[in-house]
Design a protein around this motif. Sequence first.
Motif, mmCIF file in Angstrom:
data_model
loop_
_atom_site.group_PDB
_atom_site.id
_atom_site.type_symbol
_atom_site.label_atom_id
_atom_site.label_comp_id
_atom_site.label_asym_id
_atom_site.label_seq_id
_atom_site.Cartn_x
_atom_site.Cartn_y
_atom_site.Cartn_z
ATOM 1 N N GLY A 142 -79.650 -104.868 -1.541
ATOM 2 C CA GLY A 142 -78.308 -105.441 -1.641
ATOM 3 C C GLY A 142 -77.987 -106.426 -0.542
ATOM 4 O O GLY A 142 -76.882 -106.959 -0.478
ATOM 5 N N GLU A 143 -78.937 -106.687 0.360
ATOM 6 C CA GLU A 143 -78.720 -107.603 1.483
ATOM 7 C C GLU A 143 -79.834 -108.653 1.489
ATOM 8 O O GLU A 143 -80.814 -108.533 2.226
ATOM 9 N N GLU A 144 -79.680 -109.677 0.661
ATOM 10 C CA GLU A 144 -80.731 -110.690 0.562
ATOM 11 C C GLU A 144 -80.989 -111.392 1.888
ATOM 12 O O GLU A 144 -82.110 -111.814 2.172
ATOM 13 N N ARG A 145 -79.963 -111.500 2.712
ATOM 14 C CA ARG A 145 -80.136 -112.175 4.005
ATOM 15 C C ARG A 145 -81.056 -111.392 4.939
ATOM 16 O O ARG A 145 -81.544 -111.913 5.940
ATOM 17 N N LEU A 146 -81.301 -110.123 4.629
ATOM 18 C CA LEU A 146 -82.162 -109.295 5.464
ATOM 19 C C LEU A 146 -83.541 -109.059 4.833
ATOM 20 O O LEU A 146 -84.291 -108.210 5.297
ATOM 21 N N GLN A 147 -83.835 -109.816 3.795
ATOM 22 C CA GLN A 147 -85.172 -109.703 3.198
ATOM 23 C C GLN A 147 -86.064 -110.786 3.786
ATOM 24 O O GLN A 147 -85.723 -111.960 3.794
ATOM 25 N N ARG A 148 -87.232 -110.396 4.299
ATOM 26 C CA ARG A 148 -88.129 -111.379 4.900
ATOM 27 C C ARG A 148 -89.536 -110.826 5.049
ATOM 28 O O ARG A 148 -89.741 -109.625 5.090
#
Length: 198
Positions: A47-53
């Motif tokens: 639910g947190e695309e900004r924290l996918q890496r």
Amino acid sequence: MALLLTIALAASAAGAPDQAASSQPGQQMLRPYTINPGDDIEVYVWGEERLQRTIRVLPDGTFSFPLVGKVNALGQLPTQIEETITKGLASQYRGQVPQVTVSVRSPSGFQFTVAGKVKSPGTFTPGRYVNLLEAISYAGGPDEFASLDGVTIIRKSGNNLVTVRAKIAGAYKGGSAAKEISASAIPQVESGDTVIVP
């Protein structure tokens, strides 16, 4: 032929995962993969695309993650890294932290070096666990003057070096000599090992 260890159980004492024998004779259970410097891992916070890496683990075994800071990944299981990131994110959420998933995208940090009297010495990244015989095969096999009863593995153990010696000539001779070598007598190669064939 018996495997000679300079320092008995050195790998276990250094915190290396043990290999348990399976219920089938002659086979060993594969230990879970632990993170090495140079590995590419993927971190996903649901639910947190900004924290996918995708992150490459640094030579010191760490990486940085947003809102968490420096994470020590060396020798850790992916599930242990998930727990560390979840705890680091706890202060950012009022309720429960979204599920964190860590997976190994590329185990490129698992490397070993073969030197000495082999046909193609070098550093290899097999992408899987290998034993000593397989490691020498990656280097093209022993040359005709190799002394296979004096093979040495130099292994890093913290700031120290541990020496593991092995006699594997029987495995190459075949016949009755090969029968004297059991699967448990052939050491597994660890990440960072240097195999020297005299």
